[in-house]
Every structure is written in structure tokens, then in C-alpha cells.
Design a protein around this motif. Structure first.
Motif, PDB file in Angstrom:
ATOM      1  N   PHE A  62       0.641  -1.155  -0.014  1.00  0.00           N
ATOM      2  CA  PHE A  62      -0.157  -0.301   0.432  1.00  0.00           C
ATOM      3  C   PHE A  62       0.796   1.053  -0.182  1.00  0.00           C
ATOM      4  CE2 PHE A  62       0.336  -0.727   4.708  1.00  0.00           C
ATOM      5  CZ  PHE A  62       0.954  -0.224   4.973  1.00  0.00           C
ATOM      6  N   GLU A  63      -0.277   2.400  -0.636  1.00  0.00           N
ATOM      7  CA  GLU A  63       1.037   3.752  -0.214  1.00  0.00           C
ATOM      8  C   GLU A  63       0.266   4.707   0.922  1.00  0.00           C
ATOM      9  OE1 GLU A  63       0.197   6.022  -3.864  1.00  0.00           O
ATOM     10  OE2 GLU A  63      -1.286   5.973  -4.042  1.00  0.00           O
ATOM     11  N   GLY A  64       0.660   5.473   0.970  1.00  0.00           N
ATOM     12  CA  GLY A  64       0.415   6.356   1.928  1.00  0.00           C
ATOM     13  C   GLY A  64       0.104   6.030   3.504  1.00  0.00           C
ATOM     14  N   THR A  65      -0.154   6.326   4.175  1.00  0.00           N
ATOM     15  CA  THR A  65       0.192   6.184   6.010  1.00  0.00           C
ATOM     16  C   THR A  65      -1.660   6.121   5.881  1.00  0.00           C
ATOM     17  OG1 THR A  65       1.714   7.099   6.167  1.00  0.00           O
ATOM     18  CG2 THR A  65       0.807   7.005   7.774  1.00  0.00           C
ATOM     19  N   HIS A  66      -2.009   5.067   6.989  1.00  0.00           N
ATOM     20  CA  HIS A  66      -3.933   4.544   7.081  1.00  0.00           C
ATOM     21  C   HIS A  66      -3.352   4.464   8.556  1.00  0.00           C
ATOM     22  CE1 HIS A  66      -2.587   1.290   5.043  1.00  0.00           C
ATOM     23  NE2 HIS A  66      -2.842   0.528   6.237  1.00  0.00           N
ATOM     24  N   ARG A  67      -4.721   4.229   9.581  1.00  0.00           N
ATOM     25  CA  ARG A  67      -5.031   3.652  10.488  1.00  0.00           C
ATOM     26  C   ARG A  67      -4.993   2.602  10.527  1.00  0.00           C
ATOM     27  NH1 ARG A  67      -9.526   1.939  11.962  1.00  0.00           N
ATOM     28  NH2 ARG A  67     -11.471   1.625  10.442  1.00  0.00           N
ATOM     29  N   LEU A  68      -4.460   1.522  12.117  1.00  0.00           N
ATOM     30  CA  LEU A  68      -4.461   0.606  12.036  1.00  0.00           C
ATOM     31  C   LEU A  68      -6.113  -0.216  12.377  1.00  0.00           C
ATOM     32  CD1 LEU A  68      -2.616   0.115  15.898  1.00  0.00           C
ATOM     33  CD2 LEU A  68      -1.569  -0.519  13.099  1.00  0.00           C
ATOM     34  N   GLY A  69      -5.851  -1.040  11.065  1.00  0.00           N
ATOM     35  CA  GLY A  69      -7.393  -2.103  11.407  1.00  0.00           C
ATOM     36  C   GLY A  69      -7.989  -1.537   9.519  1.00  0.00           C
ATOM     37  N   ALA A  70      -7.240  -0.572   8.895  1.00  0.00           N
ATOM     38  CA  ALA A  70      -8.074   0.027   8.256  1.00  0.00           C
ATOM     39  C   ALA A  70      -8.541  -1.362   7.164  1.00  0.00           C
ATOM     40  CB  ALA A  70      -7.339   1.184   7.535  1.00  0.00           C
ATOM     41  N   LYS A  71     -10.353  -0.544   7.003  1.00  0.00           N
ATOM     42  CA  LYS A  71      -9.989  -1.940   5.651  1.00  0.00           C
ATOM     43  C   LYS A  71      -9.704  -1.747   4.288  1.00  0.00           C
ATOM     44  CE  LYS A  71     -15.009  -2.851   8.041  1.00  0.00           C
ATOM     45  NZ  LYS A  71     -16.133  -2.639   8.186  1.00  0.00           N
ATOM     46  N   PRO A  72      -9.594  -2.929   3.364  1.00  0.00           N
ATOM     47  CA  PRO A  72      -9.360  -2.061   2.246  1.00  0.00           C
ATOM     48  C   PRO A  72      -9.251  -1.275   1.401  1.00  0.00           C
ATOM     49  CG  PRO A  72      -9.328  -5.414   2.552  1.00  0.00           C
ATOM     50  CD  PRO A  72      -9.992  -4.556   3.803  1.00  0.00           C
ATOM     51  N   ASP A  73     -10.572  -1.464   1.831  1.00  0.00           N
ATOM     52  CA  ASP A  73     -11.478   0.011   0.829  1.00  0.00           C
ATOM     53  C   ASP A  73     -10.526   1.058   1.363  1.00  0.00           C
ATOM     54  OD1 ASP A  73     -12.663  -0.345   2.814  1.00  0.00           O
ATOM     55  OD2 ASP A  73     -15.364  -0.093   1.674  1.00  0.00           O
ATOM     56  N   GLU A  74     -10.016   1.503   3.049  1.00  0.00           N
ATOM     57  CA  GLU A  74      -9.821   2.546   2.990  1.00  0.00           C
ATOM     58  C   GLU A  74      -8.194   3.090   2.998  1.00  0.00           C
ATOM     59  OE1 GLU A  74     -10.996   3.315   6.664  1.00  0.00           O
ATOM     60  OE2 GLU A  74     -11.485   1.516   7.193  1.00  0.00           O
ATOM     61  N   PHE A  75      -7.510   2.020   1.975  1.00  0.00           N
ATOM     62  CA  PHE A  75      -6.275   2.383   2.110  1.00  0.00           C
ATOM     63  C   PHE A  75      -6.133   2.024  -0.317  1.00  0.00           C
ATOM     64  CE2 PHE A  75      -6.052  -1.308   3.449  1.00  0.00           C
ATOM     65  CZ  PHE A  75      -4.759  -2.289   2.926  1.00  0.00           C
ATOM     66  N   ALA A  76      -4.842   2.634   0.139  1.00  0.00           N
ATOM     67  CA  ALA A  76      -4.651   2.410  -1.877  1.00  0.00           C
ATOM     68  C   ALA A  76      -3.505   1.268  -2.195  1.00  0.00           C
ATOM     69  CB  ALA A  76      -4.208   3.747  -2.385  1.00  0.00           C
ATOM     70  N   ALA A  77      -4.229  -0.134  -2.668  1.00  0.00           N
ATOM     71  CA  ALA A  77      -3.236  -0.810  -2.862  1.00  0.00           C
ATOM     72  C   ALA A  77      -2.158  -0.910  -4.460  1.00  0.00           C
ATOM     73  CB  ALA A  77      -3.792  -2.220  -2.672  1.00  0.00           C
ATOM     74  N   VAL A  78      -0.713  -0.379  -4.200  1.00  0.00           N
ATOM     75  CA  VAL A  78      -0.414  -0.554  -5.635  1.00  0.00           C
ATOM     76  C   VAL A  78       0.640  -1.813  -5.730  1.00  0.00           C
ATOM     77  CG1 VAL A  78      -0.082   2.112  -4.883  1.00  0.00           C
ATOM     78  CG2 VAL A  78       1.149   0.724  -3.806  1.00  0.00           C
ATOM     79  N   GLY A  79      -0.138  -2.782  -4.768  1.00  0.00           N
ATOM     80  CA  GLY A  79       1.121  -3.885  -5.234  1.00  0.00           C
ATOM     81  C   GLY A  79       0.747  -5.591  -4.751  1.00  0.00           C
ATOM     82  N   TRP A  80       0.732  -6.709  -5.524  1.00  0.00           N
ATOM     83  CA  TRP A  80       0.670  -8.390  -4.692  1.00  0.00           C
ATOM     84  C   TRP A  80       1.699  -8.527  -4.838  1.00  0.00           C
ATOM     85  CZ3 TRP A  80      -0.289 -12.583  -7.436  1.00  0.00           C
ATOM     86  CH2 TRP A  80      -0.616 -13.695  -7.302  1.00  0.00           C
ATOM     87  N   ILE A  81       2.092  -9.532  -3.712  1.00  0.00           N
ATOM     88  CA  ILE A  81       2.887 -10.162  -3.469  1.00  0.00           C
ATOM     89  C   ILE A  81       2.506 -11.798  -3.434  1.00  0.00           C
ATOM     90  CG2 ILE A  81       3.580  -9.030  -1.002  1.00  0.00           C
ATOM     91  CD1 ILE A  81       6.596  -9.882  -1.759  1.00  0.00           C
ATOM     92  N   PRO A  82       2.416 -12.530  -3.744  1.00  0.00           N
ATOM     93  CA  PRO A  82       2.218 -13.765  -3.777  1.00  0.00           C
ATOM     94  C   PRO A  82       2.976 -14.579  -2.251  1.00  0.00           C
ATOM     95  CG  PRO A  82       2.350 -14.138  -5.745  1.00  0.00           C
ATOM     96  CD  PRO A  82       2.634 -12.367  -5.429  1.00  0.00           C
ATOM     97  N   TYR A  83       2.549 -15.627  -2.098  1.00  0.00           N
ATOM     98  CA  TYR A  83       3.792 -16.362  -1.425  1.00  0.00           C
ATOM     99  C   TYR A  83       4.836 -16.817  -1.471  1.00  0.00           C
ATOM    100  CZ  TYR A  83       4.888 -19.012   3.340  1.00  0.00           C
ATOM    101  OH  TYR A  83       5.676 -19.596   4.024  1.00  0.00           O
ATOM    102  N   ARG A  84       4.571 -17.240  -3.121  1.00  0.00           N
ATOM    103  CA  ARG A  84       6.052 -18.149  -3.723  1.00  0.00           C
ATOM    104  C   ARG A  84       6.927 -16.434  -3.643  1.00  0.00           C
ATOM    105  NH1 ARG A  84       2.204 -17.859  -6.756  1.00  0.00           N
ATOM    106  NH2 ARG A  84       1.951 -16.450  -9.222  1.00  0.00           N
ATOM    107  N   GLN A  85       6.466 -15.404  -3.986  1.00  0.00           N
ATOM    108  CA  GLN A  85       7.066 -14.209  -4.626  1.00  0.00           C
ATOM    109  C   GLN A  85       7.691 -14.099  -2.906  1.00  0.00           C
ATOM    110  OE1 GLN A  85       6.062 -11.969  -6.679  1.00  0.00           O
ATOM    111  NE2 GLN A  85       7.185 -10.306  -6.682  1.00  0.00           N
ATOM    112  N   VAL A  86       7.240 -13.683  -1.614  1.00  0.00           N
ATOM    113  CA  VAL A  86       8.035 -14.162  -0.056  1.00  0.00           C
ATOM    114  C   VAL A  86       9.337 -14.056  -0.146  1.00  0.00           C
ATOM    115  CG1 VAL A  86       7.551 -13.204   2.029  1.00  0.00           C
ATOM    116  CG2 VAL A  86       5.685 -12.511   0.662  1.00  0.00           C
TER     117      VAL A  86
END
Length: 259
Positions: A62-86
């Protein structure tokens, strides 16, 4: 200084100390686990470490800074990392995880699995999970909300996370190993090598209102204690604003470290 700074809580100091663990990391994945580590990492990125890459604790960057417990629609997702890529990123050394051990020894060997004999433990905890791979492959720090000799102990019941003595035994396989800091509700600790031996834990600073003797008395092994131990820095006014108004307006940090 404003009146606000006279009301700084121990939890606020701990958040700033955690944030400092990520100082200088640059563009790597920060993986804070727990309330105060998460607040600290977000504060670090919002202030002095803007390239730090953070996720929502699952799979979204995510980008920006948001509160603890925020739902996905409350922050801007800018990427996805599947477990295999971790796992690919982990092996490259480009990650800094902060975990919470139930036990840790002077070399930074940590236990997140079980208390007592591993074959028949008195208490089962999280399980080692990614601990061995995390600690041998990239930077690790630890957060301990209650500093005591039961946690900072002479010997851990099970080594879930690799410390400096064991990392020294694996040679080049441990080239990315670094246990950077341990932040507790009393102090900040780091590691130093004495006479070329594997690094051991050192008292880096004590939080305001805490004495060196208090830290030593609550540690189950001998710490390296410098002649002059500084006081842990206070959060800046901007960091306090982020902590109290943006990331943790509900005061969740105070449940880990009461004011």
C-alpha cells in the motif's frame, strides 16, 4: 517544545524506537508483526524512510499512511505479492522483519514455538514457521512488550530464530544474517562483538524514567553495559501527530505498553 511533548507516554517512546530500527533500510520490504511494530514501521515510512515497502499484513502493498485496522477500501493498494514471491525476496536479503519472541538469549537466538521440553512442552506458542529462514536470510529485529528475565533468558527452550553464534557456524549461507535491535518496554538493545567472538546483546539506551539497574535486574544474562548509557530519544512532534492522529487514534499501543 510544546505541552504535547510533556505528555509523551512510554508507548510513544517505544514506537519511535521501533521506527528507528528501520532507519537506513531503503527500498526493502518491512514486515512488522504486532501493534507497536506496525505503528513504528508506518511512522518510519511517513517520515525518514519513504522508500520502505509495507504490506497490509497479507498480500497487498500500500501507499500512504493509514490507521491500524483499516479495511482494504480505506487505503490505496499498489501491488500484490503472492506467498511464493515472498520466499524469493526473503532469500535475497531485501526484507526486515520484526517479530515478538517468547524467549531470547544473549546471542539473539529466539524462541517463538514452545516453552519447556520441545517433545512435551508446557506451553505451545506460535510455532517456528518462517523464523529460521527469516533470521538466516535477512535483517531481523524484535519487540518485547514486557522486559523480564523469563523472556530475556540465559537459554531458550527451542531455537526458532537464529542468533549470532549459530549464524557464525554456517559461513556464507548466513551472509545476510543480522539481528539488528531488540526494543522492549524498558530499553533498546543491540549486539556487539567482543574480542572477535559472536556478537552478544548490549544495552543501547534506556527509556525515560528507567534506570540501567532496572534493565539489568530484569535480564536473565549478562548484558554488555557501556559506561555511559544514553536515554532513548523522544518522538518528534510530527511523529507524535502521526502516532496519535493518523496511525493509532484509538490508542491500541497503550494496550501493549500502558501509559
Amino acid at each position: 517544545m510544546t505541552d504535547t511533548l510533556t505528555e509523551i507516554t512510554r508507548a510513544d517512546v517505544c514506537v519511535a524506537a521501533v521506527a528507528d530500527c528501520f532507519r537506513g533500510d531503503g527500498e526493502i520490504i518491512g514486515s512488522p508483526m504486532g501493534t507497536i511494530p506496525t505503528i513504528g514501521a508506518r511512522v518510519a515510512r511517513a517520515t525518514f524512510e519513504p522508500d520502505l515497502v509495507l504490506s497490509n499484513g497479507e498480500s497487498l502493498f500500500f501507499e500512504g499512511t493509514h490507521r491500524l485496522g483499516a479495511k482494504p477500501d480505506e487505503f490505496a493498494a499498489v501491488g500484490w505479492i503472492p506467498y511464493r514471491q515472498v520466499l524469493d525476496v526473503l532469500a535475497s536479503g531485501r526484507r526486515h522483519v520484526m517479530m515478538g519472541p517468547v524467549q531470547i538469549d544473549k546471542h539473539g537466538n529466539a524462541n517463538i514455538s514452545a516453552i519447556g521440553d520441545w517433545a512435551k512442552p508446557k506451553r505451545q506458542v506460535l510455532g517456528s514457521r518462517g523464523g529460521p529462514g527469516n533470521t538466516i536470510n535477512h535483517t531481523t529485529s524484535y519487540w518485547i512488550p514486557k522486559h523480564s528475565s523469563r523472556v530475556l533468558t540465559a537459554k531458550v527452550d527451542m531455537v526458532s530464530c537464529v542468533g549470532y553464534d549459530r549464524a557464525a557456524e554456517v559461513g556464507a549461507a548466513g551472509r545476510f544474517h543480522e539481528v539488528r535491535r531488540v526494543v522492549t518496554n524498558l530499553a533498546v538493545l543491540d549486539f556487539v562483538s567482543v574480542d572477535g567472538a559472536p556478537a552478544v546483546m548490549r544495552l543501547a539506551s534506556v527509556h525515560p524514567g528507567v534506570t540501567v539497574d532496572e534493565v539489568v535486574a530484569n535480564t536473565g544474562f549478562e548484558l554488555v553495559v557501556p559506561a555511559d548509557v544514553p536515554e532513548t530519544r523522544l518522538p518528534t512532534e510530527e511523529e507524535l501527530r502521526l502516532i496519535r492522529e493518523v496511525v493509532d487514534p484509538r490508542g491500541m499501543r497503550l494496550r501493549e505498553v500502558p501509559a
